[in-house]
Enzyme design. Structure first.
Site, short mmCIF file in Angstrom:
data_model
loop_
_atom_site.label_atom_id
_atom_site.label_comp_id
_atom_site.label_asym_id
_atom_site.label_seq_id
_atom_site.Cartn_x
_atom_site.Cartn_y
_atom_site.Cartn_z
N SER A 151 -9.69 1.91 2.76
CA SER A 151 -8.78 2.66 1.92
C SER A 151 -7.76 1.80 1.17
O SER A 151 -7.15 2.26 0.21
CB SER A 151 -8.03 3.68 2.76
OG SER A 151 -7.20 3.03 3.71
N SER A 177 -10.02 -0.57 6.86
CA SER A 177 -9.38 -0.36 5.56
C SER A 177 -8.67 -1.57 4.95
O SER A 177 -8.29 -1.53 3.78
CB SER A 177 -8.37 0.78 5.64
OG SER A 177 -9.05 2.01 5.64
N LYS A 232 0.84 -1.20 0.00
CA LYS A 232 0.00 0.00 0.00
C LYS A 232 0.88 1.25 0.00
O LYS A 232 1.90 1.29 0.69
CB LYS A 232 -0.89 -0.02 1.25
CG LYS A 232 -1.91 1.09 1.32
CD LYS A 232 -2.78 0.95 2.57
CE LYS A 232 -3.88 1.99 2.62
NZ LYS A 232 -4.76 1.83 3.80
#
Lengths: 490, 97
Positions: A153, A177, A78
């Site tokens: 996210s 997330s 990420k």
């Protein structure tokens, strides 16, 4: 069988057996990214050195040298996690040109295990969002239906695993997330216990809630990644010395006698009928596997989203104060220092980030602290107490990960509250600091994945992963791939 | 729970947060803040025991202190490479006064 159909543990076995070269493996996934990512937009940047690293691992294997336990396995990270020398943007214009001079601890650990970071994945700006639509680099599309969001996210990480642009990925979870996008994309995602995985090098959103974890197709792959990334780190002052139990060795232990709690007040009006049906079906599977299902109560869980939307923005308003146009690449000009700060933050942050900083600043401003932050922190205590009580009676808690399957891009654009409620079942685990996992348990009539969440006691990731693995031993949802051009070939 | 913010309050908060917002953004921000604060208002319904202590962090540990030993840090140049403006030794900023 092509590489896209293989799980990470099998890929590692083949690499170790000399049946597969690391360079071929990395090239295969780079080619898939090249072919399909224009439609998915899972990646923000691709590593320029991945093939070189793979070549070095092949050489070391050839020379009979010892290699790490993930040697040659491609992994996506990420973009809110620092990788030395690789752009790390957190999905923000503010960090568009930022290149960290150091590795996050989990990156260091993955590199020590000789995993190969092939790219950085798209995310909601500073991890604030549940759809990956708040990225400066454009939205990520759900590989199951490209007009839908992948969740967020960590939407880029979820989408790249679901479409097999990378075998496994790393995400971070502040209010859901990892688990919510895992649920929307039909993969497995684990939010570890707070303190079990170092946050050093994770771009901070809400420090008392943030946690890094694996996003994979199977629970076994998540266990494999946890065996590498978890552990005490002196560079993170909240890192725990209480180590999680070995996740890999107990996976095959049957679930006979395990007590699983179901909280019926989570099955309310907001829960989609199809999701409810699939969760009930999966509950029956756990029964067949030997689990004892018990009703439990979490009386304060209904207040979790409200408490979260005080606590997380308060922490964010403080954490994001560092983006002031002095240290981190982006600066908008101003006649004096103060004007430069205001212009930089006005132009460098996106709307959702500005909104949350404003909310946090308001809640912490003089005269409001007790009404908001203190009260929310007291409710947080009640939420934790509910879990402490529940875990006296049960070993795991089962429920839906999200109230609905993936929604359409733009569907919640004008309604922040509707977006926030996508995290209604996931935020409690962050507030209490306990581990939780999402596993795919079915599909809606229109072919969208549905996820089930298991929550466990602090530092008992092994029980979560074991339950998820046992479930995956008798079901095929984790092995189902989207009917799209990026479908895995078997 | 405290009342909902007016646009003047939003203006003040934006100032405190050092974020420039134009008029349209202030209006939209006031609306969204009011909506979210309305939702947060349900925390008032929670019956809290008198003696409940706030829970600020998931790990209730004492201070983590390392031994005071010199360690290599990231070289200055590499840190300043990310700065919008520097003279190679210090960050440069617009006039403070």
């Amino acid at each position: 069988m092509t590489l896209s159909a293989l799980n990470a543990d099998v890929i590692v076995d083949q690499l170790n057996a000399g049946e597969l070269k690391a360079t071929d493996c990395v090239q295969y996934f780079l080619d898939r990214i090249q072919t399909h990512d224009a439609e998915i937009n899972a990646f923000v940047s691709i590593s320029q050195t991945a093939l070189e690293q793979a070549e070095a691992i092949d050489q070391r294997r050839k020379a009979g040298q010892t290699v790490g336990c993930l040697a040659g396995l491609p992994i996506a990270i990420k973009d809110g996690i620092c990788v030395s020398g690789q752009p790390t943007t957190a999905g923000s214009k503010m960090l568009e040109k930022f290149t960290p001079p150091y590795d996050a601890t989990i990156v260091e650990r993955l590199k020590s295990a000789d995993a190969i970071i092939i790219g950085k994945t798209n995310m909601d700006e500073f991890a604030m969002g549940s759809s990956t639509e708040n990225s400066f680099f454009g939205p990520t599309h759900n590989p199951w239906a490209t007009d839908r969001v992948p969740g967020g996210s960590s939407g880029g990480s979820a989408a790249c695993v679901a479409s097999r642009l990378a075998p496994v990925a790393i995400g971070s979870d502040t209010g859901g997330s990892i688990r919510q996008p895992a649920s929307f994309c039909g993969i497995t995602g684990l939010k570890p216990t707070y303190g079990s995985v170092s946050r050093y090098g994770l771009i901070a959103f809400a420090s008392s809630l943030d946690q890094i974890g694996p996003m994979t197709r199977t629970a076994k792959e998540s266990a494999l990644l946890m065996s590498v990334i978890a552990g005490f780190d002196p560079r993170d002052s909240t890192s725990s010395k209480a180590q999680i139990t070995d996740c890999l060795s107990g996976l095959e232990t049957p679930l006979n006698g395990i007590r699983i709690g179901v909280c019926r007040n989570q099955f309310n009006d907001g829960l989609d009928q199809e999701v409810e049906t699939k969760i009930n079906d999966a509950t029956s599977v756990f029964k067949l596997l030997g689990a004892e299902i018990k009703e439990i109560e979490l009386p304060h869980s209904q207040y979790a989203v409200a408490a979260y939307y005080v606590i997380a923005p308060c922490e964010a308003s403080s954490n994001l104060a560092r983006y002031d146009g002095v240290r981190y690449t982006f600066r908008a000009p101003g006649n004096d220092l103060e004007e430069m700060y205001r212009n930089t933050r006005g132009q460098g942050f996106g709307n959702e980030v500005k909104q949350r900083i404003m909310l946090g600043t308001y809640a912490l401003s003089s005269g409001y602290y007790e009404a908001y932050y203190l009260k929310a922190s007291k409710v947080r205590r009640m939420i934790k107490q509910d879990y402490d009580d529940a875990f006296q009676k049960v070993d795991l808690i089962l429920g839906p990960t999200t109230p609905t399957p993936a929604f359409k891009l733009g569907e919640h654009a004008e309604d922040p509250l509707a977006m926030y409620l996508a995290d209604v079942y996931t935020v409690s685990a962050n507030l209490a600091g306990i581990p939780a996992i999402s596993v795919p348990v079915g599909q809606s009539k229109n072919g969208l994945p549905i996820g089930l969440q298991l929550q466990g006691r602090a530092f008992e990731e092994n029980t979560l992963l074991r339950a998820a693995h046992q479930f995956q031993n008798v079901t095929l949802w984790h092995d189902t791939s989207p009917s799209q051009p990026w479908r895995t070939q078997t | 729970m405290a009342g909902t913010p007016e646009q003047t309050t939003v203006n003040q908060v934006a100032k405190l947060a050092r974020i420039h917002l134009n008029e349209q953004q202030i209006e939209s921000s006031a609306e969204k803040l009011a909506q979210i604060l309305g939702y947060i208002g349900q925390l008032d319904e929670v019956e809290l025991p008198e003696d409940v202590t706030p829970f600020f962090g998931a790990i209730e540990s004492v201070n983590a202190i390392r031994d005071d030993q010199l360690q290599a840090s990231v070289p200055r140049k590499e840190i300043l490479d990310n700065a919008p403006d520097s003279d190679g030794e210090f960050y440069l900023v617009p006039p403070v006064f």
